[in-house]
Structure formats: C-alpha cells, structure tokens
Design an enzyme around this catalytic site. Structure first.
Site, PDB file in Angstrom:
ATOM      1  N   GLN A   1      66.850  35.483  22.425  1.00 65.84           N
ATOM      2  CA  GLN A   1      65.873  35.018  21.443  1.00 65.84           C
ATOM      3  C   GLN A   1      66.503  33.991  20.518  1.00 65.84           C
ATOM      4  O   GLN A   1      67.538  34.249  19.901  1.00 65.84           O
ATOM      5  CB  GLN A   1      65.367  36.228  20.646  1.00 65.84           C
ATOM      6  CG  GLN A   1      64.842  35.950  19.244  1.00 65.84           C
ATOM      7  CD  GLN A   1      63.478  35.285  19.250  1.00 65.84           C
ATOM      8  OE1 GLN A   1      63.404  34.072  19.277  1.00 65.84           O
ATOM      9  NE2 GLN A   1      62.435  36.086  19.236  1.00 65.84           N
TER      10      GLN A   1
ATOM     11  N   ARG B   1      65.542  32.951  17.652  1.00 66.89           N
ATOM     12  CA  ARG B   1      65.466  33.334  16.248  1.00 66.89           C
ATOM     13  C   ARG B   1      66.365  34.534  15.990  1.00 66.89           C
ATOM     14  O   ARG B   1      66.294  35.539  16.679  1.00 66.89           O
ATOM     15  CB  ARG B   1      64.022  33.696  15.899  1.00 66.89           C
ATOM     16  CG  ARG B   1      63.802  34.019  14.429  1.00 66.89           C
ATOM     17  CD  ARG B   1      62.340  34.328  14.192  1.00 66.89           C
ATOM     18  NE  ARG B   1      62.079  34.560  12.785  1.00 66.89           N
ATOM     19  CZ  ARG B   1      60.885  34.925  12.320  1.00 66.89           C
ATOM     20  NH1 ARG B   1      59.878  35.061  13.129  1.00 66.89           N
ATOM     21  NH2 ARG B   1      60.721  35.118  11.029  1.00 66.89           N
TER      22      ARG B   1
ATOM     23  N   SER C   1      49.929  44.505   6.782  1.00 68.51           N
ATOM     24  CA  SER C   1      48.744  43.856   7.343  1.00 68.51           C
ATOM     25  C   SER C   1      48.343  44.499   8.661  1.00 68.51           C
ATOM     26  O   SER C   1      47.153  44.723   8.925  1.00 68.51           O
ATOM     27  CB  SER C   1      49.035  42.361   7.549  1.00 68.51           C
ATOM     28  OG  SER C   1      47.968  41.739   8.237  1.00 68.51           O
TER      29      SER C   1
ATOM     30  N   GLN D   1      47.039  38.939  17.025  1.00 69.36           N
ATOM     31  CA  GLN D   1      47.452  38.047  18.104  1.00 69.36           C
ATOM     32  C   GLN D   1      48.460  38.734  19.009  1.00 69.36           C
ATOM     33  O   GLN D   1      49.504  39.196  18.544  1.00 69.36           O
ATOM     34  CB  GLN D   1      48.069  36.776  17.529  1.00 69.36           C
ATOM     35  CG  GLN D   1      48.502  35.775  18.585  1.00 69.36           C
ATOM     36  CD  GLN D   1      49.011  34.498  17.966  1.00 69.36           C
ATOM     37  OE1 GLN D   1      48.323  33.880  17.172  1.00 69.36           O
ATOM     38  NE2 GLN D   1      50.219  34.102  18.310  1.00 69.36           N
TER      39      GLN D   1
ATOM     40  N   GLY E   1      57.073  36.732  19.963  1.00 68.68           N
ATOM     41  CA  GLY E   1      56.380  37.730  19.163  1.00 68.68           C
ATOM     42  C   GLY E   1      57.257  38.880  18.710  1.00 68.68           C
ATOM     43  O   GLY E   1      56.753  39.953  18.368  1.00 68.68           O
ATOM     44  N   GLU E   2      58.578  38.668  18.666  1.00 75.02           N
ATOM     45  CA  GLU E   2      59.463  39.758  18.267  1.00 75.02           C
ATOM     46  C   GLU E   2      59.185  40.211  16.830  1.00 75.02           C
ATOM     47  O   GLU E   2      59.316  41.383  16.501  1.00 75.02           O
ATOM     48  CB  GLU E   2      60.933  39.361  18.410  1.00 75.02           C
ATOM     49  CG  GLU E   2      61.885  40.514  18.101  1.00 75.02           C
ATOM     50  CD  GLU E   2      63.327  40.228  18.449  1.00 75.02           C
ATOM     51  OE1 GLU E   2      64.212  40.914  17.899  1.00 75.02           O
ATOM     52  OE2 GLU E   2      63.580  39.311  19.258  1.00 75.02           O
ATOM     53  N   ARG E   3      58.792  39.275  15.976  1.00 78.50           N
ATOM     54  CA  ARG E   3      58.484  39.636  14.588  1.00 78.50           C
ATOM     55  C   ARG E   3      57.291  40.593  14.542  1.00 78.50           C
ATOM     56  O   ARG E   3      57.306  41.585  13.818  1.00 78.50           O
ATOM     57  CB  ARG E   3      58.203  38.370  13.787  1.00 78.50           C
ATOM     58  CG  ARG E   3      57.937  38.611  12.307  1.00 78.50           C
ATOM     59  CD  ARG E   3      57.970  37.298  11.536  1.00 78.50           C
ATOM     60  NE  ARG E   3      57.498  37.478  10.174  1.00 78.50           N
ATOM     61  CZ  ARG E   3      56.229  37.299   9.802  1.00 78.50           C
ATOM     62  NH1 ARG E   3      55.313  36.921  10.689  1.00 78.50           N
ATOM     63  NH2 ARG E   3      55.871  37.485   8.553  1.00 78.50           N
TER      64      ARG E   3
END
Length: 294
Positions: free
Chosen positions: A44, A46, A60, A68, A85-87
C-alpha cells in the site's frame, strides 16, 4: 454472500478510476465481505493513517454505514487483499462492523500496486513522499520509464520527475515533508541546493523561523546568483558548528553504515543522529548492522 446492485456505487471508485484502462483482464463483482477475511496490501502506497480522522470516519460509519465500497483482490478461498480503501477498512473495524461492501477485482499482481497508487492519488490521500516512493517502486519493479508511468497514472512527466527528485533530499527533510512540517514548495526550493549540509541547515532555519516558500526561494536565489557564495552565507554549516570530536564520530558512523550520517547538536548537548536510506533493501542492511551491535 448477498450481492449488492452495481448502482450502489454511485459516484464511487468508478468515478475516480477507469478500471478498464488498467487492463487487468479479469472479472469483477460487488459483495459484502467479512472483515476477518480481508488483509491490507503490504505494498500500500499510503503509510500514514491519522488516528483522529479514523475515529471521525468510524463515527460516520456507525451512523450511516460504509457508503462507498472498498476494492479487493481475491487471493484464495474466502481470502482477500485490499487494493484500495484501507482507511475505510480500518474505520469499519473501529466501528465494530463484521462486514464491509467491497468491489471484488481480479487483477494481476503487478497491477495491484498501480491500482492502489492511482486510487490514492485521485483522492489526494497520499503525502508527497508516499507518492514519490510509490512512483519509484513502480519504476523499479516493473521497468517503467517516467514517460510510460506518466501515461499510466495520468500525470505529466515533469510532475513525476519533481516527485522523484524529493527522494534525493536528506532523510530528515523527507520526514519533515511527510510529517507536514514543510510543504512541497519548501522541498522543491531545497532540491535546487546541491550540498546536503546546506539543505539541512536551511531546513532547520525554516522550522526555527517559520520561513515561507518565497523566503526560502529568495535565500537559495541569492546564494546561486551571488557568485557562488560560501555555505555560511545561506546558513551556518553544520560541520563548523560541531566540536571536532563530534565530527570524528559523524565520520566514523558514516563509514560504519556506508552512508552519509547526519549529526546535529545544540549548545546544551541535545541533538540527533540521522541515518538516511534510499530503499527498503538499504534499510534492511542498516537494521542488520544495528542487530550486530547488540
């Protein structure tokens, strides 16, 4: 597994990446996948996930769910690796979810890093050093030229070249850029200075005096246009500020680690030793040397 309708994506990942352009040659589907069956991508691009931002996203998600889907690659029976989409994956774990909507993509191994890089760049989630390292990894691993890479990621070749030049800065400055102590403008100004000692001295001056990008550009311009001025006309040379025994220690460490070690020390004796490395392989060699010292 319950299959979700494609319309659930909305303006999601497909609006950020044209997956067909990546020529993965595989099939895809959207499902809800158990978080326990998912593992992060070790490549990754990031590397920084701010804890406060993750908590906000988790809050949230508890209220609205994951809007998403993330993007996964199937790696085995009921096993998946994150492409992007790891976050959202990390925040979903914090939120206590056991499943997450996911876009399942069949991709060749060499495409996974590229897809993750493009997704993050499109979202502007990566810091400058992470982008630079990801570009360099793609070039090294897959033999891409800067021109070919620019076509793949949709960025101008000059932009890619500017990011790659950041990796030539001393490690301390790279960390400062990664930690947002300075911005890309500061770094680009420092790149035009050839001497690492002056770069580091200017970097410390930026932090100490809160210099703007224009301030740094003026300092560098005055030095380069003023007829090859001496180092101390920009900022004091680190070496001249160190006692002789410290310079000897610095030289000894540089020889031992086979890299240009930086040593800084103030009048109170407080300071730091910086050992730069240019790749994961060099880092492994440094760790091996440190292990031997034990």
């Amino acid at each position: 597994m319950a299959v979700m309708k494609r319309s659930a994506l909305g303006r999601g990942l497909d609006a950020l990446i044209t997956m067909d352009d990546l020529k993965t040659g595989g099939s895809s589907s959207i499902s809800e996948i158990e978080l326990s069956k998912i593992q992060p991508n070790p490549n990754q691009p990031r590397s920084v996930f701010e804890e406060e931002a993750l908590e906000e996203l988790a809050t949230s998600i508890r209220a609205l769910g994951v809007i998403q889907p993330i993007t996964l690659k199937e790696t085995g029976t009921d096993k998946y690796m994150i492409i992007s989409g790891e976050r959202r994956y990390r925040a979903s774990l914090k939120a206590g979810l056991d499943r997450i909507p996911a876009y399942i993509k069949t991709a060749a191994d060499e495409n996974v890093v590229e897809m993750a890089l493009i997704e993050n760049i499109q979202r502007e989630d990566l810091n400058s050093i992470e982008i630079a390292l990801a570009y360099q990894k793609l070039i090294d691993n897959y033999g891409l030229t800067q021109e070919k890479l620019s076509e793949r990621v949709g960025k101008k070749r000059a932009t890619i070249a500017n990011y790659l030049r950041l990796l030539k800065l001393p490690a301390e400055i790279q960390m400062g850029l990664k930690d947002k102590k300075i911005d890309m403008g500061h770094a680009r100004a420092l790149i035009s200075v050839e001497d690492p000692e002056i770069q580091l001295a200017l970097y410390e001056q930026i932090l100490a005096e809160g210099l703007s990008v224009r301030n740094v550009e003026d300092l560098v311009r005055n030095a380069t246009e003023g007829g090859k001025r001496e180092k101390n006309e920009i900022a004091p040379s680190r070496k001249s500020m160190l006692p002789e025994e410290f310079n000897l220690l610095k030289d000894h460490l540089s020889r031992f680690f086979n890299t240009k070690v930086q040593l800084a020390c103030n009048e109170k004796g407080k300071g730091r030793i910086t050992i730069p490395f240019a790749s994961e392989e060099e880092l492994e060699k440094l760790i091996s040397l440190l292990d031997k010292l034990k």
